[in-house]
Design a protein around this motif. Structure first.
Motif, mmCIF file in Angstrom:
data_model
loop_
_atom_site.group_PDB
_atom_site.id
_atom_site.type_symbol
_atom_site.label_atom_id
_atom_site.label_comp_id
_atom_site.label_asym_id
_atom_site.label_seq_id
_atom_site.Cartn_x
_atom_site.Cartn_y
_atom_site.Cartn_z
ATOM 1 N N GLY A 53 0.799 -1.212 0.000
ATOM 2 C CA GLY A 53 0.000 0.000 0.000
ATOM 3 C C GLY A 53 0.830 1.259 0.000
ATOM 4 N N GLU A 54 0.386 2.233 0.757
ATOM 5 C CA GLU A 54 0.979 3.562 0.734
ATOM 6 C C GLU A 54 1.961 3.796 1.884
ATOM 7 O OE1 GLU A 54 -3.068 5.399 2.748
ATOM 8 O OE2 GLU A 54 -2.584 5.828 0.681
ATOM 9 N N TYR A 55 2.493 2.722 2.448
ATOM 10 C CA TYR A 55 3.406 2.853 3.584
ATOM 11 C C TYR A 55 4.860 2.733 3.129
ATOM 12 C CZ TYR A 55 -0.725 2.669 6.397
ATOM 13 O OH TYR A 55 -1.935 2.965 6.954
ATOM 14 N N ALA A 56 5.632 3.768 3.420
ATOM 15 C CA ALA A 56 7.053 3.781 3.064
ATOM 16 C C ALA A 56 7.895 3.146 4.164
ATOM 17 C CB ALA A 56 7.537 5.209 2.821
ATOM 18 N N VAL A 57 7.420 3.232 5.407
ATOM 19 C CA VAL A 57 8.128 2.666 6.553
ATOM 20 C C VAL A 57 7.137 1.835 7.356
ATOM 21 C CG1 VAL A 57 9.413 3.158 8.678
ATOM 22 C CG2 VAL A 57 9.711 4.623 6.668
ATOM 23 N N ILE A 58 7.561 0.617 7.690
ATOM 24 C CA ILE A 58 6.755 -0.245 8.549
ATOM 25 C C ILE A 58 7.631 -0.667 9.714
ATOM 26 C CG2 ILE A 58 5.482 -2.410 8.775
ATOM 27 C CD1 ILE A 58 4.998 -2.246 5.698
ATOM 28 N N TYR A 59 7.242 -0.228 10.903
ATOM 29 C CA TYR A 59 7.903 -0.695 12.118
ATOM 30 C C TYR A 59 7.190 -1.969 12.552
ATOM 31 C CZ TYR A 59 10.176 3.848 12.477
ATOM 32 O OH TYR A 59 10.925 4.967 12.230
ATOM 33 N N ILE A 60 7.965 -2.978 12.910
ATOM 34 C CA ILE A 60 7.410 -4.258 13.326
ATOM 35 C C ILE A 60 8.128 -4.709 14.585
ATOM 36 C CG2 ILE A 60 8.967 -5.538 11.805
ATOM 37 C CD1 ILE A 60 6.719 -7.607 11.403
ATOM 38 N N ILE A 64 11.441 -1.987 9.636
ATOM 39 C CA ILE A 64 12.385 -1.773 10.729
ATOM 40 C C ILE A 64 11.853 -2.428 11.989
ATOM 41 C CG2 ILE A 64 13.573 -0.034 12.121
ATOM 42 C CD1 ILE A 64 13.141 1.865 9.666
ATOM 43 N N GLN A 65 12.678 -3.281 12.578
ATOM 44 C CA GLN A 65 12.282 -3.971 13.801
ATOM 45 C C GLN A 65 12.476 -3.073 15.016
ATOM 46 O OE1 GLN A 65 13.704 -8.018 14.254
ATOM 47 N NE2 GLN A 65 14.126 -8.105 12.064
ATOM 48 N N ILE A 66 11.505 -3.146 15.919
ATOM 49 C CA ILE A 66 11.566 -2.370 17.157
ATOM 50 C C ILE A 66 11.325 -3.317 18.338
ATOM 51 C CG2 ILE A 66 10.861 -0.179 16.133
ATOM 52 C CD1 ILE A 66 7.999 -0.777 17.154
ATOM 53 N N PRO A 67 11.885 -3.003 19.499
ATOM 54 C CA PRO A 67 11.612 -3.841 20.672
ATOM 55 C C PRO A 67 10.145 -3.738 21.075
ATOM 56 C CG PRO A 67 13.398 -2.286 21.103
ATOM 57 C CD PRO A 67 12.796 -1.917 19.789
ATOM 58 N N GLY A 68 9.655 -4.799 21.665
ATOM 59 C CA GLY A 68 8.290 -4.805 22.176
ATOM 60 C C GLY A 68 8.302 -4.797 23.688
ATOM 61 N N PHE A 116 8.069 -7.178 25.529
ATOM 62 C CA PHE A 116 8.721 -8.379 26.036
ATOM 63 C C PHE A 116 10.240 -8.249 26.081
ATOM 64 C CE2 PHE A 116 4.754 -9.730 23.954
ATOM 65 C CZ PHE A 116 4.073 -10.119 25.087
ATOM 66 N N GLY A 117 10.756 -7.086 25.698
ATOM 67 C CA GLY A 117 12.184 -6.841 25.779
ATOM 68 C C GLY A 117 12.838 -6.673 24.419
ATOM 69 N N ASN A 118 14.105 -6.360 24.472
ATOM 70 C CA ASN A 118 14.905 -6.095 23.291
ATOM 71 C C ASN A 118 15.782 -7.297 23.003
ATOM 72 O OD1 ASN A 118 16.588 -5.105 21.314
ATOM 73 N ND2 ASN A 118 17.203 -3.280 22.454
ATOM 74 N N THR A 119 15.634 -7.863 21.814
ATOM 75 C CA THR A 119 16.450 -9.014 21.432
ATOM 76 C C THR A 119 17.721 -8.597 20.697
ATOM 77 O OG1 THR A 119 15.388 -9.322 19.277
ATOM 78 C CG2 THR A 119 14.369 -10.432 21.174
ATOM 79 N N GLY A 120 17.801 -7.341 20.312
ATOM 80 C CA GLY A 120 18.944 -6.859 19.541
ATOM 81 C C GLY A 120 18.774 -7.035 18.045
ATOM 82 N N ALA A 121 17.703 -7.684 17.618
ATOM 83 C CA ALA A 121 17.482 -7.935 16.193
ATOM 84 C C ALA A 121 17.278 -6.638 15.415
ATOM 85 C CB ALA A 121 16.288 -8.860 15.998
ATOM 86 N N GLY A 122 16.625 -5.664 16.022
ATOM 87 C CA GLY A 122 16.388 -4.393 15.338
ATOM 88 C C GLY A 122 17.674 -3.655 15.043
#
Length: 108
Positions: free
Chosen positions: A44-51, A75-79, A81-87
């Motif tokens: 769609g019309e989304y240029a950035v998706i934070y997940i 772009i991955q963001i912490p939830g 449940f904590g930060n896994t470092g994946a982002g």
């Protein structure tokens, strides 16, 4: 004009609505709906998706499909449940690919 979306569990993303971002809560127990929502947002019309990192891990194959695409940037963001470092690792890899150098390398 392009928009910014945030997808993940409700508790992790609801605060982004106050910033004017479009939020899309999904449950990690219904991965089919989460896959469909990610595909809908990406097409769609989304240029950035934070997940959230947890959801991105569960949808690894789907997220990987968009890695080489110009848009959207996923772009991955912490939830909650904590930060896994994946982002941070994902952003680091993208920058390394773009500039050809490790941005976190220290020569000290």
């Amino acid at each position: 004009m392009y928009k910014i979306a945030v997808i993940g569990d409700y508790d992790s993303i609801y605060g982004f609505a106050a910033l004017g971002l479009d939020t899309f809560p999904v449950t990690e127990t219904d991965l089919e709906s989460a896959k469909k929502k990610l595909a809908q947002l990406a097409g769609g019309e989304y240029a950035v998706i934070y997940i959230t990192e947890n959801l991105a891990n569960l949808l690894k194959n789907e997220v990987e499909k968009y890695r080489e695409e110009l848009m959207p940037a996923i772009i991955q963001i912490p939830g909650v449940f904590g930060n896994t470092g994946a982002g941070v690792e994902g952003v680091k890899k993208s920058v390394e690919q773009a500039v050809g150098s490790d941005i976190l390398f220290s020569n000290n």
